[in-house]
Design a protein around this motif. Structure first.
Motif, PDB file in Angstrom:
ATOM      1  N   ALA A 123       0.831  -1.205   0.000  1.00  0.00           N
ATOM      2  CA  ALA A 123       0.000   0.000   0.000  1.00  0.00           C
ATOM      3  C   ALA A 123       0.870   1.261   0.000  1.00  0.00           C
ATOM      4  N   ALA A 124       1.929   1.258   0.807  1.00  0.00           N
ATOM      5  CA  ALA A 124       2.827   2.410   0.858  1.00  0.00           C
ATOM      6  C   ALA A 124       3.540   2.593  -0.490  1.00  0.00           C
ATOM      7  N   ALA A 125       3.957   1.459  -1.083  1.00  0.00           N
ATOM      8  CA  ALA A 125       4.611   1.530  -2.395  1.00  0.00           C
ATOM      9  C   ALA A 125       3.648   2.052  -3.457  1.00  0.00           C
ATOM     10  N   ALA A 126       2.400   1.620  -3.382  1.00  0.00           N
ATOM     11  CA  ALA A 126       1.390   2.070  -4.356  1.00  0.00           C
ATOM     12  C   ALA A 126       1.174   3.584  -4.269  1.00  0.00           C
ATOM     13  N   GLU A 127       1.200   4.121  -3.050  1.00  0.00           N
ATOM     14  CA  GLU A 127       1.049   5.579  -2.873  1.00  0.00           C
ATOM     15  C   GLU A 127       2.199   6.323  -3.550  1.00  0.00           C
ATOM     16  N   ILE A 128       3.406   5.807  -3.376  1.00  0.00           N
ATOM     17  CA  ILE A 128       4.579   6.449  -3.991  1.00  0.00           C
ATOM     18  C   ILE A 128       4.495   6.371  -5.514  1.00  0.00           C
ATOM     19  N   ASN A 129       4.119   5.214  -6.018  1.00  0.00           N
ATOM     20  CA  ASN A 129       3.996   5.044  -7.476  1.00  0.00           C
ATOM     21  C   ASN A 129       2.913   5.962  -8.044  1.00  0.00           C
ATOM     22  N   ALA A 130       1.807   6.104  -7.317  1.00  0.00           N
ATOM     23  CA  ALA A 130       0.709   6.971  -7.764  1.00  0.00           C
ATOM     24  C   ALA A 130       1.143   8.434  -7.812  1.00  0.00           C
ATOM     25  N   ALA A 131       2.111   8.773  -6.947  1.00  0.00           N
ATOM     26  CA  ALA A 131       2.612  10.154  -6.890  1.00  0.00           C
ATOM     27  C   ALA A 131       3.744  10.398  -7.890  1.00  0.00           C
ATOM     28  N   GLY A 132       4.039   9.367  -8.708  1.00  0.00           N
ATOM     29  CA  GLY A 132       5.052   9.533  -9.749  1.00  0.00           C
ATOM     30  C   GLY A 132       6.422   8.998  -9.402  1.00  0.00           C
ATOM     31  N   GLY A 133       6.539   8.361  -8.228  1.00  0.00           N
ATOM     32  CA  GLY A 133       7.816   7.762  -7.839  1.00  0.00           C
ATOM     33  C   GLY A 133       7.920   6.319  -8.284  1.00  0.00           C
ATOM     34  N   GLN A 134       8.994   5.665  -7.862  1.00  0.00           N
ATOM     35  CA  GLN A 134       9.187   4.243  -8.160  1.00  0.00           C
ATOM     36  C   GLN A 134       9.417   3.499  -6.864  1.00  0.00           C
ATOM     37  N   ALA A 135       8.522   2.563  -6.551  1.00  0.00           N
ATOM     38  CA  ALA A 135       8.639   1.821  -5.299  1.00  0.00           C
ATOM     39  C   ALA A 135       8.067   0.421  -5.452  1.00  0.00           C
ATOM     40  N   ILE A 136       8.588  -0.481  -4.642  1.00  0.00           N
ATOM     41  CA  ILE A 136       8.025  -1.829  -4.541  1.00  0.00           C
ATOM     42  C   ILE A 136       7.878  -2.178  -3.060  1.00  0.00           C
ATOM     43  N   GLY A 137       6.917  -3.053  -2.775  1.00  0.00           N
ATOM     44  CA  GLY A 137       6.733  -3.547  -1.413  1.00  0.00           C
ATOM     45  C   GLY A 137       7.385  -4.908  -1.261  1.00  0.00           C
ATOM     46  N   ILE A 138       8.099  -5.093  -0.167  1.00  0.00           N
ATOM     47  CA  ILE A 138       8.773  -6.367   0.106  1.00  0.00           C
ATOM     48  C   ILE A 138       8.432  -6.808   1.527  1.00  0.00           C
ATOM     49  N   ALA A 139       7.952  -8.052   1.668  1.00  0.00           N
ATOM     50  CA  ALA A 139       7.718  -8.598   3.008  1.00  0.00           C
ATOM     51  C   ALA A 139       9.069  -8.959   3.628  1.00  0.00           C
ATOM     52  N   MET A 140       9.364  -8.413   4.799  1.00  0.00           N
ATOM     53  CA  MET A 140      10.652  -8.713   5.427  1.00  0.00           C
ATOM     54  C   MET A 140      10.533  -8.693   6.951  1.00  0.00           C
ATOM     55  N   ASP A 141      10.774  -9.846   7.542  1.00  0.00           N
ATOM     56  CA  ASP A 141      10.948  -9.938   8.994  1.00  0.00           C
ATOM     57  C   ASP A 141      12.444  -9.785   9.236  1.00  0.00           C
ATOM     58  N   VAL A 142      12.852  -8.659   9.821  1.00  0.00           N
ATOM     59  CA  VAL A 142      14.290  -8.366   9.923  1.00  0.00           C
ATOM     60  C   VAL A 142      15.027  -9.281  10.891  1.00  0.00           C
ATOM     61  N   THR A 143      14.285 -10.104  11.646  1.00  0.00           N
ATOM     62  CA  THR A 143      14.940 -11.053  12.557  1.00  0.00           C
ATOM     63  C   THR A 143      15.182 -12.404  11.889  1.00  0.00           C
ATOM     64  N   ASP A 144      14.713 -12.546  10.668  1.00  0.00           N
ATOM     65  CA  ASP A 144      14.794 -13.821   9.946  1.00  0.00           C
ATOM     66  C   ASP A 144      15.883 -13.722   8.877  1.00  0.00           C
ATOM     67  N   GLU A 145      16.966 -14.451   9.067  1.00  0.00           N
ATOM     68  CA  GLU A 145      18.129 -14.380   8.178  1.00  0.00           C
ATOM     69  C   GLU A 145      17.752 -14.632   6.722  1.00  0.00           C
ATOM     70  N   THR A 146      16.972 -15.677   6.494  1.00  0.00           N
ATOM     71  CA  THR A 146      16.592 -16.022   5.118  1.00  0.00           C
ATOM     72  C   THR A 146      15.703 -14.950   4.506  1.00  0.00           C
ATOM     73  N   ALA A 147      14.756 -14.438   5.292  1.00  0.00           N
ATOM     74  CA  ALA A 147      13.854 -13.396   4.790  1.00  0.00           C
ATOM     75  C   ALA A 147      14.624 -12.133   4.414  1.00  0.00           C
ATOM     76  N   VAL A 148      15.603 -11.781   5.225  1.00  0.00           N
ATOM     77  CA  VAL A 148      16.401 -10.581   4.938  1.00  0.00           C
ATOM     78  C   VAL A 148      17.232 -10.782   3.670  1.00  0.00           C
ATOM     79  N   ASP A 149      17.901 -11.925   3.584  1.00  0.00           N
ATOM     80  CA  ASP A 149      18.761 -12.172   2.425  1.00  0.00           C
ATOM     81  C   ASP A 149      17.961 -12.256   1.126  1.00  0.00           C
ATOM     82  N   THR A 150      16.846 -12.985   1.161  1.00  0.00           N
ATOM     83  CA  THR A 150      16.055 -13.136  -0.065  1.00  0.00           C
ATOM     84  C   THR A 150      15.351 -11.823  -0.420  1.00  0.00           C
ATOM     85  N   GLY A 151      14.882 -11.095   0.586  1.00  0.00           N
ATOM     86  CA  GLY A 151      14.230  -9.809   0.336  1.00  0.00           C
ATOM     87  C   GLY A 151      15.186  -8.803  -0.279  1.00  0.00           C
ATOM     88  N   THR A 152      16.409  -8.777   0.235  1.00  0.00           N
ATOM     89  CA  THR A 152      17.423  -7.853  -0.302  1.00  0.00           C
ATOM     90  C   THR A 152      17.769  -8.229  -1.743  1.00  0.00           C
TER      91      THR A 152
END
Length: 261
Positions: free
Chosen positions: A45-74
């Motif tokens: 939703a936050a990324a969609a707001e930025i894109n609607a305003a003319g920016g470039q953004a994507i949303g990524i699910a990331m639990d920063v305590t999860d090593e695999t989630a951080v590495d794959t998200g990055t």
């Protein structure tokens, strides 16, 4: 021309509050922004707001305590945008209790989100920033509590102090690769995190909510005014665009004079 044209930024905890304000300002300045948050829907939703305003953004699910989630998200961010130039390690929560009553599980959760999250996102980002010595900027969201203490916040204060050590080490290790680090240390910003604390502290301390604001949260400021998310976003923009290692390994306190160093 934006001051961040051609740059790619990954911001954690960016679906709301300070992280979202930084993401929006970076996007306005031309950066491609990855909104990383534990809540995928909120990130999208936050990324969609930025894109609607003319920016470039994507949303990524990331639990920063999860090593695999951080590495794959990055890696997803780099796949989508081709590089990674700026990391803002901002995800955080607050749990308050006196030390003698603090649940060990809550202590570990707080350190995991703030410190493990800072480490894991940094390590993942550096693997891209070091490649070909592209360089980059890593900004940690510290706090006035990186320098001082308040009652009831032992793990938060401990973690925010710890981020200074991580940033200073990165400043030394990252220098040969043109990577710099900074810690922004806000005073009280009226985010949902702080709003939630007002009634909690009023109950814990046996005082009114107005007294919590005036006599606990803002009593040491020079003007009795909350720091704003825009104050922090502007600081994050300044640090992301500063052009040399004259500034690295430093903390920047943005607190209306609450703490001065």
């Amino acid at each position: 021309m934006g001051s961040l044209d051609g740059k790619v930024a990954l911001i954690t905890g960016a679906a709301s509050g300070i992280g979202k304000a930084i993401a929006e300002l970076y996007a306005k300045q031309g950066a491609k922004v990855a909104i990383c948050d534990i809540n995928q829907q909120a990130a999208d939703a936050a990324a969609a707001e930025i894109n609607a305003a003319g920016g470039q953004a994507i949303g990524i699910a990331m639990d920063v305590t999860d090593e695999t989630a951080v590495d794959t998200g990055t890696d997803k961010v780099v796949s989508a945008f081709g590089a990674l130039d700026i990391l803002v390690s901002n995800a955080g929560v607050q749990i308050i209790n006196p030390i003698d009553q603090f649940a060990f599980a809550d202590w570990k959760k707080m350190l995991a989100i703030h410190l493990d999250g800072g480490f894991l996102t940094t390590r993942a980002a550096l693997r891209h920033m070091y490649r070909g010595d592209r360089g980059g900027i890593v900004i940690y969201m510290g706090s006035v509590h990186s320098h001082e203490a308040s009652k009831l916040k032992a793990p938060y204060v401990t973690a925010k102090h710890g981020l200074l050590g991580l940033a200073r080490t990165l400043a030394k290790e990252g220098a040969p690769h043109n990577v710099r680090s900074h810690v922004i240390c806000p005073g009280f910003v009226r985010t949902p995190l702080v709003e939630k604390q007002i009634p909690e502290q009023a109950k814990e301390l046996g005082i009114s909510e107005a007294d919590v604001i005036k006599n606990v949260m803002l009593k040491d400021t020079v003007d009795g005014v909350f720091t704003t998310v825009d104050d922090i976003a502007q600081t994050a923009l300044y640090l992301a665009t500063f052009s040399s290692a004259a500034l690295t390994g430093q903390s920047f306190v943005v607190s209306h004079g609450w703490f001065m160093q």
